[in-house]
Design a protein around this motif. Structure first.
Motif, PDB file in Angstrom:
ATOM      1  N   VAL A 151       0.806  -1.228   0.000  1.00  0.00           N
ATOM      2  CA  VAL A 151       0.000   0.000   0.000  1.00  0.00           C
ATOM      3  C   VAL A 151       0.834   1.271   0.000  1.00  0.00           C
ATOM      4  O   VAL A 151       0.346   2.343  -0.340  1.00  0.00           O
ATOM      5  CB  VAL A 151      -0.971   0.049   1.201  1.00  0.00           C
ATOM      6  N   PHE A 152       2.133   1.152   0.369  1.00  0.00           N
ATOM      7  CA  PHE A 152       2.942   2.360   0.517  1.00  0.00           C
ATOM      8  C   PHE A 152       3.015   3.203  -0.756  1.00  0.00           C
ATOM      9  O   PHE A 152       2.939   4.438  -0.671  1.00  0.00           O
ATOM     10  CB  PHE A 152       4.345   2.010   1.021  1.00  0.00           C
ATOM     11  N   PRO A 153       3.178   2.603  -1.937  1.00  0.00           N
ATOM     12  CA  PRO A 153       3.253   3.440  -3.145  1.00  0.00           C
ATOM     13  C   PRO A 153       2.071   4.392  -3.287  1.00  0.00           C
ATOM     14  O   PRO A 153       2.222   5.534  -3.742  1.00  0.00           O
ATOM     15  CB  PRO A 153       3.275   2.418  -4.286  1.00  0.00           C
ATOM     16  N   GLN A 154       0.880   3.950  -2.862  1.00  0.00           N
ATOM     17  CA  GLN A 154      -0.301   4.827  -2.939  1.00  0.00           C
ATOM     18  C   GLN A 154      -0.112   6.062  -2.066  1.00  0.00           C
ATOM     19  O   GLN A 154      -0.403   7.185  -2.481  1.00  0.00           O
ATOM     20  CB  GLN A 154      -1.551   4.063  -2.473  1.00  0.00           C
ATOM     21  N   THR A 155       0.383   5.848  -0.828  1.00  0.00           N
ATOM     22  CA  THR A 155       0.586   6.975   0.083  1.00  0.00           C
ATOM     23  C   THR A 155       1.712   7.874  -0.422  1.00  0.00           C
ATOM     24  O   THR A 155       1.615   9.103  -0.380  1.00  0.00           O
ATOM     25  CB  THR A 155       0.918   6.460   1.490  1.00  0.00           C
ATOM     26  N   PRO A 173      -6.779   3.181  -0.524  1.00  0.00           N
ATOM     27  CA  PRO A 173      -5.813   2.284   0.097  1.00  0.00           C
ATOM     28  C   PRO A 173      -4.526   3.064   0.353  1.00  0.00           C
ATOM     29  O   PRO A 173      -4.204   3.974  -0.400  1.00  0.00           O
ATOM     30  CB  PRO A 173      -5.581   1.206  -0.961  1.00  0.00           C
ATOM     31  N   GLY A 174      -3.830   2.689   1.444  1.00  0.00           N
ATOM     32  CA  GLY A 174      -2.593   3.406   1.762  1.00  0.00           C
ATOM     33  C   GLY A 174      -2.178   3.137   3.186  1.00  0.00           C
ATOM     34  O   GLY A 174      -2.866   2.413   3.921  1.00  0.00           O
ATOM     35  N   ILE A 175      -1.090   3.741   3.589  1.00  0.00           N
ATOM     36  CA  ILE A 175      -0.574   3.543   4.936  1.00  0.00           C
ATOM     37  C   ILE A 175      -1.582   4.024   5.970  1.00  0.00           C
ATOM     38  O   ILE A 175      -1.758   3.423   7.027  1.00  0.00           O
ATOM     39  CB  ILE A 175       0.749   4.328   5.089  1.00  0.00           C
TER      40      ILE A 175
END
Lengths: 316, 321
Positions: free
Chosen positions: A94-98, A263-265
């Motif tokens: 999910v990190f790339p989204q954040t 979605p994300g951190i």
């Protein structure tokens, strides 16, 4: 410069350890037995004991801390209690989204902030300058979740121009970009104001400095004076603020991702705290702290590169 | 023959809230090639504004309300900004007051001194070599090291030597030094004065030294203009000024110079009162409110410029030729 870099990195590692110890303390202060919450009210004591054992909660606190650090040093952040997948995998998924959200938010905050700041300097003490001032302060004062909720209401619900939730279709760049507009606006708007004010103040200060007068007195072209002699100094506080902003933007992301169901951190950590999914909470906090420290340390090193005085002061 | 530098009845006002402030009121002065001119006065008398006008670098809120500054017969204040910029660093060079802040803190001395020679059209390597030679000439032994250093890594004296070197490299027709020694301690001050004296012959043009320090004037200058409240109140060759000052303000200034006081006294003499508000200058003589000799005429009528010799004049009712 090398000595300074080593010092900064050592300091960053120390901060990381202190943050994790603090995090451990806080996890144990939060009420609620993770096993009971995970298994529901009808769980048998045997099942609870098994889960507690699997999460390592039966061991002494110091030993838990030791195991956590030893594993973290090798990149192992533990196993997600619910999905049974490695925590690092869950985070990296999910990190790339954040990261994308943060970079886009900060990106146009920097571009618009510097532009507005320079406009205010060019039209100093005119109506436009004052208008930009009022605008900047308004942008700073409104919290990002308020912007998030109202922009959602106006642009997604009333006008229907932009999607309200989600991160767009996988593989469809246009839909992903459209889904980024509102959340990044909600996060970035505060920073436009900050950066505009800061750039204005530091540019005005630098342009009035004696060494700018010297450069002019030797007949240097105005473009050289502004770009080589002024901006190089005026940009330093902005870099520092943007680096600190990286941390603040990560915490805004928690709100904004929740509001926009991205979605994300942010959504990951909120869900993990609700479910007392401690390995994920700990892993995420460690990961984000490390990320933040990398950004801040990089900014410090960049500032030292730009301003030799900082280098010397910190060398001692 | 017309002089190298002629300031003709120059008036400059700063726009400010609550009315304009007249920083210069009809200032005239001349300087020949090879001459060293001193401009002396207390803080706020307009001498820094005059220095800025001489290098055609007045602040954005300053207006030239009358007069001209002519360099080799050309009025430099009426030139287009680009033409004025081209004069600076070539025909006109300046040494600034505070060597602490006169150089950019984030660029090396070499980088800046090389930039300052941009009009020469030489390669950076050639400019660097010129800078090295000039730094040696102004007494910086390790010129290469100096060029690699940042300003904060040098002492105040070194920085001011480097500033002198940068100005000399322009080989200017007019060199303006605004309080060149004020920010330095006494030993450094003596060194820089000595340096400027020894370099006098190096400069083909005129030198204008702006200071509040009478000692500097005495050491360096041929002729002196004394400024008060935006006007030149007395002009004289330096010896005449010290030995036969005619304007009451000049006399008071000399009496207050700690270096010139022969007998030790309990208190330093001062000039009572303060300079007039230049947003609303007094109708008569500007110095009248503080002048021991002032009478009703002084307070009501602007004083005449009285010539006492072909090289000395004072702006005073009480001076008789």
């Amino acid at each position: 410069m090398l000595g300074y870099a080593i010092k900064r990195i050592a300091l960053a590692l120390l901060i990381l350890v202190v943050v994790m110890l603090g995090m451990f303390a806080m996890v144990f202060v939060i009420p609620g037995d993770p096993a009971s919450i995970a298994l529901g009210p009808r769980a048998t004591p045997e099942l609870k004991a098994l889960l507690i054992q699997r999460m390592g909660l039966d061991q002494p606190l110091l030993s838990q801390i030791w195991h956590f650090f030893r594993a973290a040093a090798t990149g192992d952040l533990g196993i997600d209690v619910w999905s049974k997948r490695p925590v690092l995998d869950v985070i990296l998924e999910v990190f790339p989204q954040t990261l994308l959200l943060g970079v886009v938010s900060l990106g146009w905050a920097v571009v618009l902030g510097i532009a507005l700041g320079c406009l205010a300097v060019i039209w100093r003490d005119t109506f436009i300058d004052r208008l930009l001032g009022v605008l900047s302060v308004s942008m700073i004062s409104v919290p990002s979740f308020v912007i998030a909720l109202y922009s959602l209401l106006i642009f997604a619900v009333w006008l229907g121009w932009l999607p309200a939730i989600g991160a767009g279709q996988k593989g469809d760049w246009a839909s992903q970009a459209r889904a980024l507009i509102l959340p990044s606006f909600a996060i970035g708007v505060t920073w436009i104001g900050y950066i505009a004010r800061l750039v204005r103040a530091s540019m005005l200060e630098v342009m009035g400095a004696n060494h700018i007068r010297t450069a002019r007195a030797f007949g240097l072209p105005e473009t050289v004076v502004v770009l080589k002699y002024a901006l190089r100094i005026a940009i330093v506080p902005t870099i520092a603020i943007v680096a600190i902003g990286a941390g603040s933007i990560l915490s805004s992301a928690v709100f904004v991702e929740t509001v926009f169901s991205r979605p994300g951190i942010g959504t990951l950590i909120t869900g993990a705290v609700e479910k007392r999914n401690y390995p994920v909470v700990m892993g995420t906090v460690l990961f984000m702290t490390a990320f933040y420290l990398v950004v801040v340390t990089a900014a410090d090193l960049l500032i030292a590169r730009l301003d030799p005085r900082v280098r010397d002061v910190l060398r001692g | 023959m017309s002089a190298l530098l002629e300031v003709d009845d120059l008036s400059v006002a700063y726009r400010a809230e609550g009315g304009d402030v007249a920083a210069l009121r009809g200032v005239s002065l001349t300087a020949q090639a090879g001459e060293v001119i001193g401009i002396v006065g207390e803080s706020g008398c307009g001498k820094s504004t005059l220095a800025a006008a001489l290098i055609a670098l007045l602040d954005a809120n300053a207006d030239v309300t009358a007069g001209e500054v002519r360099l080799n017969g050309r009025d430099i204040l009426s030139l287009h900004e680009d033409a004025r910029r081209k004069l600076r660093g070539r025909d006109i060079a300046m040494i600034f007051q505070d060597p602490m802040t006169a150089f950019s803190p984030v660029l090396t001395m070499g980088d800046q001194i090389i930039d300052f020679q941009q009009h020469t059209g030489l390669s950076r390597a050639a400019r660097r070599e010129r800078a090295r030679q000039m730094l040696l000439k102004v007494g910086i032994a390790d010129a290469d090291l100096c060029l690699r250093r940042y300003p904060h890594e040098l002492s105040g004296g070194m920085r001011q030597r480097a500033a002198v070197a940068a100005a000399l490299m322009a080989n200017p027709a007019l060199l303006v030094a605004d309080e060149p020694t004020t920010a330095l301690d006494v030993t450094m001050e003596a060194q820089i004065i000595h340096l400027l004296r020894s370099l006098r012959t190096e400069i083909n043009g005129a030198i204008v030294i702006v200071t509040h320090h009478l000692g500097v004037i005495g050491e360096l200058c041929d002729r002196v203009y004394v400024m008060y409240a935006g006007q030149v109140v007395e002009e004289a060759p330096v010896d005449d000024l010290y030995h036969a000052p005619r304007h009451p303000y000049t006399r008071a200034l000399i009496a207050c110079d700690p270096g010139a006081i022969a007998t030790r006294q309990g208190v330093l003499p001062t000039i009572p009162g303060r300079p007039p508000d230049l947003a609303a200058p007094p109708p008569g003589c500007s110095f009248a409110p503080r002048c021991p000799q002032a009478d009703a005429t002084c307070r009501s009528t602007a004083p005449p410029r009285v010539r006492v010799s072909d090289r000395q004049a004072a702006l005073c009712h009480k001076v008789v030729p």
